[in-house]
Each structure stands twice: as C-alpha cells, then as structure tokens.
Write an enzyme that holds these catalytic residues in place. Structure first.
Site, PDB file in Angstrom:
ATOM      1  N   GLN A  92      41.081 -72.909 -24.152  1.00  0.00           N
ATOM      2  CA  GLN A  92      39.675 -72.563 -23.963  1.00  0.00           C
ATOM      3  C   GLN A  92      39.464 -71.052 -23.899  1.00  0.00           C
ATOM      4  OE1 GLN A  92      37.244 -73.467 -20.145  1.00  0.00           O
ATOM      5  NE2 GLN A  92      36.362 -74.687 -21.788  1.00  0.00           N
ATOM      6  N   PHE A 149      25.412 -75.506 -14.512  1.00  0.00           N
ATOM      7  CA  PHE A 149      26.581 -75.024 -15.237  1.00  0.00           C
ATOM      8  C   PHE A 149      26.578 -75.591 -16.651  1.00  0.00           C
ATOM      9  CE2 PHE A 149      30.546 -72.756 -14.350  1.00  0.00           C
ATOM     10  CZ  PHE A 149      30.206 -72.094 -13.194  1.00  0.00           C
ATOM     11  N   LEU A 177      36.772 -62.450 -15.965  1.00  0.00           N
ATOM     12  CA  LEU A 177      35.775 -63.505 -16.014  1.00  0.00           C
ATOM     13  C   LEU A 177      34.460 -63.094 -15.356  1.00  0.00           C
ATOM     14  CD1 LEU A 177      35.224 -66.612 -16.428  1.00  0.00           C
ATOM     15  CD2 LEU A 177      36.022 -66.888 -14.095  1.00  0.00           C
ATOM     16  N   ARG A 194      31.400 -74.350 -23.276  1.00  0.00           N
ATOM     17  CA  ARG A 194      32.092 -73.088 -23.549  1.00  0.00           C
ATOM     18  C   ARG A 194      32.568 -72.922 -24.987  1.00  0.00           C
ATOM     19  NH1 ARG A 194      35.412 -72.697 -17.839  1.00  0.00           N
ATOM     20  NH2 ARG A 194      33.560 -72.166 -16.630  1.00  0.00           N
ATOM     21  N   HIS A 199      36.730 -68.536 -22.689  1.00  0.00           N
ATOM     22  CA  HIS A 199      35.509 -68.468 -21.890  1.00  0.00           C
ATOM     23  C   HIS A 199      34.557 -67.508 -22.586  1.00  0.00           C
ATOM     24  CE1 HIS A 199      32.757 -67.777 -18.581  1.00  0.00           C
ATOM     25  NE2 HIS A 199      33.313 -68.779 -17.934  1.00  0.00           N
ATOM     26  N   HIS A 203      41.080 -68.364 -21.406  1.00  0.00           N
ATOM     27  CA  HIS A 203      40.732 -68.735 -20.037  1.00  0.00           C
ATOM     28  C   HIS A 203      41.499 -69.924 -19.500  1.00  0.00           C
ATOM     29  CE1 HIS A 203      38.184 -68.957 -16.542  1.00  0.00           C
ATOM     30  NE2 HIS A 203      37.748 -70.162 -16.836  1.00  0.00           N
ATOM     31  N   GLU A 215      30.287 -68.507 -15.506  1.00  0.00           N
ATOM     32  CA  GLU A 215      29.180 -69.226 -16.111  1.00  0.00           C
ATOM     33  C   GLU A 215      28.062 -69.412 -15.085  1.00  0.00           C
ATOM     34  OE1 GLU A 215      30.916 -72.173 -18.721  1.00  0.00           O
ATOM     35  OE2 GLU A 215      29.435 -73.581 -17.972  1.00  0.00           O
ATOM     36  N   ARG A 274      37.051 -78.120 -21.932  1.00  0.00           N
ATOM     37  CA  ARG A 274      36.725 -78.389 -20.536  1.00  0.00           C
ATOM     38  C   ARG A 274      35.333 -77.870 -20.201  1.00  0.00           C
ATOM     39  NH1 ARG A 274      36.758 -75.421 -16.054  1.00  0.00           N
ATOM     40  NH2 ARG A 274      38.034 -73.655 -16.702  1.00  0.00           N
TER      41      ARG A 274
END
Lengths: 576, 236
Positions: free
Chosen positions: A235, A115, A247, A281, A237, A347, A250, A389
């Site tokens: 954030q 990730f 979404l 991100r 994404h 996100h 990731e 994050r």
C-alpha cells in the site's frame, strides 16, 4: 545462553503486546523486541481504529464488513473480515477499560471520525466510524497495552535482535536472538513462538515507516522454508510529506482537508466523485500520482497540496495537533497557514505470513499448520485487507487478531501442556555460524549504498504504477544487489551495540523477500487494489481472483495460488 | 549545501577505553536537514562503528533523544536551520545515565522508575459492557500527560535527578499524574507511598529544565505541582 518461556513473542507493537497480554493471564510470556516496546511503529499510527460503534451516527457491522470487502478489491477472505468487524466492538471496549485515552463525544462516549472507504449504507457516503485519540491513536493504544503488560509481569527482552526461528519437523522449538547491548546470543526455548514483527516500508525510498521496519520476520520465515502470501500488494499512502514520506493521516481528510493540484482544483472530483478525498488509498494514491505525472503537480514538481487551512486553528489543534507539530518542526510549514506538500508514500504490506483466523501459521500457505507458531498484525496475512487496506483497519487487525492469537495460544497450551520440543542443536550451531560469518565480512560494498539502491529501485519500478518492463528491470537489479551484498563490509567488529551488524542483517532480510514482491507483481497480470499494471489495467476475476503463495527452495522461488474465501459479497465492479 | 563540522562523543568501554573522546566529522548537508541525517551520513559513509538509537524519524517513537549543542532534544527533529551556527554541531549522550557505547545510554534505571509508579489504570469496579463514559472536560485533565513518548530527555536534564539518582524524575512523575488524574482510575492509594516522600514529588524543586527539554512541549513541572497539591490537600 538458553532461556525458557512458555510463550515467546517477537515484536512489541499492537499485535504482539495484545497477544502477550492475553496469554500472560495464564502463562509465562516473554516479548523480544529490537527496540524498547514503546518505540514500536504502531505508535506512529495517527488517525484511528475502526469499529461500527455508532457513537456519533448510525452505523452497522454489516456496512463495515461490506466496505472492507470492497476496499480489498474482493481479494480479502470474507470469513476473516467478518470476524474482524464483529470482534472490533469488544476489542475496542476492552482497550477503553484498560485506560486507553480515546477522544470523547459530548456524552462521554468514544469519539469517531470519517476515514477513506468507510461508508454508510453500502457506499452512499462517508460514515463516522474511526475511533480516535486526536491524531495519536496508535501512540495511545501502544502505551496503554505496554502499561498493561508491565502490570501483568510480561518479561521484556528489549533491544534483542531475533536472527532466526527454531523449527524442525514442523514443530516450533524457539528462536535465536542476540542481546544488542552486549552481543551475546540468547536461545529462546519455547513451546509457542508468535511473530508480530511488522512491515517492511524500508524496502522503499519514500516511506512512512520507521527505520526499524525492515520486515525481519518475513525474511526469517522464508529462510525457515515457510510460505509468504500476497507479497505483491504494497500500500502507498496518498499523503506522505513530500521527499520525507512522513505520514499525514487520512484523519486530516476525514476532518475535511482538500487535495489540490497546481490549478487549485480539488482533482478527486474526477476520480471519485462520491467520496472525493475520502476515496480508498489505492485510488487516491493513483489519482495523486496521475496529477503529478501529467504535469499538474505544484510548480510542475512531484507533489500536490493537502490543504487544512479552512479547518481553522482551533479544530487543527484539537483534532490534528501532532501533524501540526511535526510539520512545523520537520518541514518548517504551519498547516494552519500553508498547505502541506505531499506525495504517495510506501506505507503498509497487505501480504505476509499466511495464518488461520486464530493466528496459526500455515507453513505451506494453505492447510499445513506449524505446531506452536503464530503470527498477527502487519507481518501476517489472514487476509482481511486483500489487495488494498482501508485506513484504521490495520490498528483494528493488530488488536483483534493479536487478541485472537493470544486466546488461541492459551487454548493450545491448555490442551497440549507446556513441555517444549527439544532444541535442534545442529541447526542452532549453523544459524549462529551464519551471523558470525556476517561479522567477518570485509568486502568492498557498503550496506547503506546497497540498501539505497534497493529502495530507489523498488520506489521507481515497483511503485504505484507498474508494468512488465520496469518490473523486469527491478528483478534484474534485485538479483544484482543480492550478489553484491555477499561482498559487504562490516566496520564494527565489536559486541556492544553493533548496529553496523544489525543493519546488515536487516538488509539481508529485505533482499530475501524483495524478489517475492517483484516476481509476484510480474506474475499477476491484472490490476487489483494496490497492484496497478499499466499493461493490464483491468481486474481479471476469471484468472486472478486468488491469493499468491510463495516459498523459497534452494534459493529459488516457487509460486502457488489458493482461492479467496467468499461468503456474503460476490465480486462486482468497484466504484466510489 | 553547507559543510557541517560535527563533533561526536565517542566511548566504547569494550575496547578498553578509559576515557571518552570527541571525533570530528565533516558532513555535506542541506541547511534544512536534521542532526539525525548527519549522524546517518557519518555512520553509512564514514564510520560504521558509530552507535546511536533511532527509529521513526519524526518525533513519535522517542528513540533518538540526545544532547545537541548542550540541550536535550530529539535528533530527528533537530533542524539545522534552528541553530545559531548550523555549521558546528556537537552531539553527546543524555547526561547522568551510564554510557553503553557512544551515544547509547543505559535506560534500565529510567524504565525501572517508570514501573515503580504503577503506570497502568487501577480500577476495581466492573466495567460496563460498552465504554465507560468520560466527559471531554475530564479527558482534557490528562491530555497533555498522555503525549509523553518516554524519550528520557526530561529526567536526564533534571538537576535534582543528577544530584540524587534515587529521585523518580519527571518522566515517571508525569506518568503517575496521567493515571492519578484519570477519572477512571482508583489507584492513588497504591501509588501514594512512592510519590509522597523525599524521592517522590518533593524532590522536584521546580527548576523547569524538564519543560525546556521535553520535545512534546509538555509542561511537566505543572503536572508535578498538581500532584503535590493533591497530596497536600489529602483529597485522595
């Protein structure tokens, strides 16, 4: 109607349910949710939950610690991050013991994938750290926790909309909600209230978040005169489905998917040569938006491609089946045969209700605890994510800090007993009168229209790239919308399932804290993590290595700041 | 853009209405939009009193199951392009449950049946300090059953359930399979009394409506059949 419980938890996502489960072993716990619990948005999380289990390759708690600190652009509080990465192991093993159906390695262990921003040996390259259940990790954990709560006789108040918190003299007394099925007010009289009310992606036009994600808990906290922390950090994404915002995990890039521009180039090479598509991100979103802004979107339009085709049908079916399914159904594209058009999508909220590492809410954002009030998960700010994050750290935070809050609640009740503080009758009356005033509104503005204007403003002016001029325009617009919202019309005057009223209350919450996001972004004259200021493109540790604290007094926001907790990793330049 | 005539089931007992009715709305739409988009446009622009459930808008939360042109599906996935005539859409609530208002049904009975099958892992063996081991093959036994989003499209499409509301129904039975066939579970003896009777698995007459209705494409009937086999074989 008044109902009494030892503990009332608002929100039935991962944080709320994990805390409920912990506290229900000893105390009478109720969970209020405006949805059925399994509809909570935690269930939409796809890719994984981080823990350095080392099931597939070497990994260490300290590597996870470092990655999270670096990912946060050094704004994360390192005491909280250290607890997060340590507690990750027992928290995830417990989920497995509860029956969570994780995907397995050949030896039968929990499987792990790569990730963004999670690396081996302090940044050398991607590491297999995200525990997963195909691309349905949130769904599997949510259902497992709900099932365990059923087993433990947690009392659910599903489709109850919480309107306000009952807090007086810095002591929690409960919360007010209405039963959406019949419109009746219910006063929850409790010794402990915990919020796991989630984020507010619906403040933005393009978002991965559910319609329900309107940040109600944050609006309620502000109205109660309590503080919020770091609200400017939102954030985006990198890979939301173009125009829809849905979404695409990731995890897709973790399995090897490419990001391609109109020339078919893997453009991440320019921005993050070491981690490529697995850059964190904030960086990946800025890279995509730069490609689009500089005319290298596909056909010059506002999207680039996420290409999964080389992974092959078998791997896509095994590892990313849900993504394939919704792409086919909702946008009519089969990722086995065609690349997915994507754009950055709102996100996650790094900021929220300031809490201690045991989930105790800090009313002033710094030191003053509100007795009996707890929060965990996305609505809270502990702060493990700082300015940005890392993927799979949110499910982890919800489970770890939900669990910690649950344990702290048990300790608090064991020490202080379950006798509740008196209900503040006058306050109760006023708060119900506020909702009643909403029902009577017969102006000429529509909730849907004001919400859309807010979402478009936040998206275009408070998005991936920010600058003073557009932020100022956004602030003016938010003020205008606040005024116009006083003049809304509620068509539905009934008691039963009046979602017209609920949507108006949700909009009121969104407008209540939108100003904090914009002003926080305007004040912070630097670029850090998800906050990128074109007019201040550098991180400025001398002036801004600090958390923003904001309260609303008589309709006016007052800002304050507090230092970041730094224990092990000194801030340095962040490169990937 | 196309003009869609949307016939929407309306019923609000609060207003003293004795009988439901259909209201017809005309909505401008992109031919690739979903029925949920149409319902939103009706609610936000034409009639704020319309009640329906929805949340995630991409098929994972299970809120917006309803009957669209006669078949149960999720409104957020109901692509206009997939209808024979996308200009005529009829929307009704899930069949066989009490109606609270318009498209919103009372799901209490649905969730009560869910709780009856003890929908949680029952295991009395002390777990190890790390994870229990489970082979990918054993994990695969329950994979499909774990996709369920509890949208109720299956149970409300089941003729056996319409005829006999005591029947646990496909959703609860699928959940029962999910735990009974989990190699970590030791609880089948606690569930058997609700499964092995006339309102349990034997009320399933393999009509397959549930399979057709399931938005997650789960072969629910197959799973119920495996439960039947297990009960007959007395392997438990």
């Amino acid at each position: 109607m008044i109902v009494k419980h030892d503990v009332v938890i608002v929100g039935a996502g991962l944080a709320g349910l994990r805390a409920a489960l912990e506290a229900s072993h000893k105390y009478d716990v109720a969970v209020i949710s405006k949805l059925f619990p399994t509809r909570s948005h935690s269930g939409a999380a796809q890719g994984g939950i981080a823990a350095s289990l080392g099931n597939v390759e070497e990994d260490h708690i300290d590597w996870h610690f470092f990655d999270t600190v670096k990912g946060s652009d050094y704004l994360g509080d390192q005491n909280a991050i250290e607890l997060l990465v340590n507690d990750a192991h027992p928290a995830i093993y417990e989920l497995e013991h509860m029956g969570c159906p994780f995907s397995r390695t050949l030896e039968g262990k929990i499987n792990q994938r790569k990730f963004g921003g999670h690396t081996k040996n302090y940044g050398e390259g991607p590491v297999l750290r995200a525990c997963f259940a195909a691309d349905r990790t949130g769904h599997m954990i949510l259902h497992t926790l709900y099932d365990q709560c059923v087993k433990n006789n947690v009392r659910f108040y599903s489709e109850f909309y919480m309107t306000d918190l009952l807090v007086k003299d810095n002591v929690i007394r409960g919360a007010i909600a209405y039963d959406m099925t019949n419109g009746q007010y219910v006063t929850f009289h409790a010794k402990v209230v915990m919020f796991g009310t989630g984020g507010y992606g619906r403040a933005f036009r393009i978002t991965s978040n559910a319609h329900a994600n309107t940040g109600d808990g944050l609006g309620v906290v502000l109205r109660a005169g309590l503080a919020l922390e770091d609200m400017e950090f939102v954030q985006f994404h990198p890979t939301g489905v173009y125009k829809y915002g849905i979404l695409v995990s990731e995890g897709a890039r973790g399995e090897g998917a490419y990001l391609l521009n109109n020339a078919g180039e893997r453009f991440m090479e320019k921005y993050a040569p070491k981690l490529m598509e697995l850059a964190p991100r904030d960086l990946a979103s800025r890279s995509i938006q730069t490609e689009i802004n500089e005319g290298r979107g596909i056909n010059g339009e506002g999207y680039v491609h996420l290409d999964l085709r080389h992974l092959g049908e078998a791997k896509i079916n095994e590892r990313l089946p849900e993504i394939r399914s919704f792409c086919r159904k909702i946008i009519g594209i089969d990722p086995v045969k065609e690349p997915i058009p994507i754009q950055p999508t709102a996100h996650y909220s790094m900021g929220g209700i300031p809490v201690t590492v045991d989930g105790e809410v800090l009313g002033d954002g710094k030191t003053q605890k509100v007795e009996g009030f707890y929060a965990a998960g996305e609505c809270s700010c502990v702060s493990v994510h700082g300015a940005n994050r890392l993927g799979t750290n949110s499910l982890l935070e919800a489970v770890v800090y939900g669990r910690r809050a649950g344990k702290a609640i048990v300790q608090f009740l064991t020490k202080n007993g379950i006798d509740k503080a008196d209900l503040p009758e006058e306050m109760l009356k006023n708060l119900i009168a506020r909702v009643e005033r909403f029902k009577q509104k017969t102006g000429n503005e529509k909730v849907g229209k004001i919400r859309l204007e807010l979402q478009e403003t936040m998206m275009s002016k408070v998005g991936v790239f920010r600058e003073e001029k557009s932020l100022q325009e956004a602030l003016d617009k938010v003020h205008e919308l606040e005024k116009r919202a006083e003049n809304i019309q509620i068509d539905d005057k009934g008691m039963k399932f009046n979602t017209d009223l609920t949507e108006a209350m949700e909009l009121d919450n969104l407008l209540h804290f939108a100003e904090l996001i914009v002003k926080g972004a305007l004040n912070r004259q630097e670029s850090r993590g998800a906050q990128y200021r074109r007019d201040f493109p550098k991180r400025d540790d001398a002036n801004w290595l600090k958390h923003t604290i904001a309260v609303k007094k008589d309709g006016k926001i007052e800002f304050d700041y507090k230092p970041v907790v730094i224990t092990k990793f000194q801030p340095k330049e962040r490169k990937y | 853009m196309i003009q869609v005539k949307v016939k929407v089931f309306r019923f609000n007992p609060e207003n003293g209405e004795k009988k439901p009715r259909f209201d017809e709305f005309t909505v401008e739409a992109d031919p690739k939009e979903k029925v949920l988009d149409l319902l939103h446009r009706i609610k936000w622009e034409q009639d704020g009193t319309l009640a329906f459930r929805r949340s995630c808008a991409h098929g994972i939360c299970g809120s917006c199951a309803m009957k669209i042109n006669g078949a149960n599906m999720l409104a957020c996935e109901a692509n206009l392009a997939n209808f024979r005539d996308p200009t005529r859409i009829t929307v009704e609530p899930l069949q066989s449950l009490p109606i609270l208002k318009d498209l919103v049904v009372d799901l209490r009975d649905f969730f009560k049946k869910y709780e009856i099958v003890k929908p949680y892992l029952i295991n009395r063996t002390q777990p190890p300090s790390q994870e229990r081991l489970q082979s990918p093959e054993d994990r695969a036994l329950i994979d499909e059953a774990t996709w369920c989003i509890l949208c109720a499209a299956c149970t409300t499409s089941c003729p056996s359930n319409w005829k006999n509301p005591q029947f646990l129904g496909p959703a609860a039975l699928l959940k029962s399979y999910r735990y009974c066939f989990d190699t970590r579970d030791e609880g089948i003896s606690e569930r058997i009394h609700v499964l092995d009777n006339n309102d349990g698995v034997w009320r399933c007459h393999t009509i397959f409506n549930c399979v057709e209705a399931c938005p997650k494409e789960i072969n629910i009937t197959w799973h119920i059949s495996q439960l039947k086999k297990k009960l007959v074989s007395r392997e438990h």
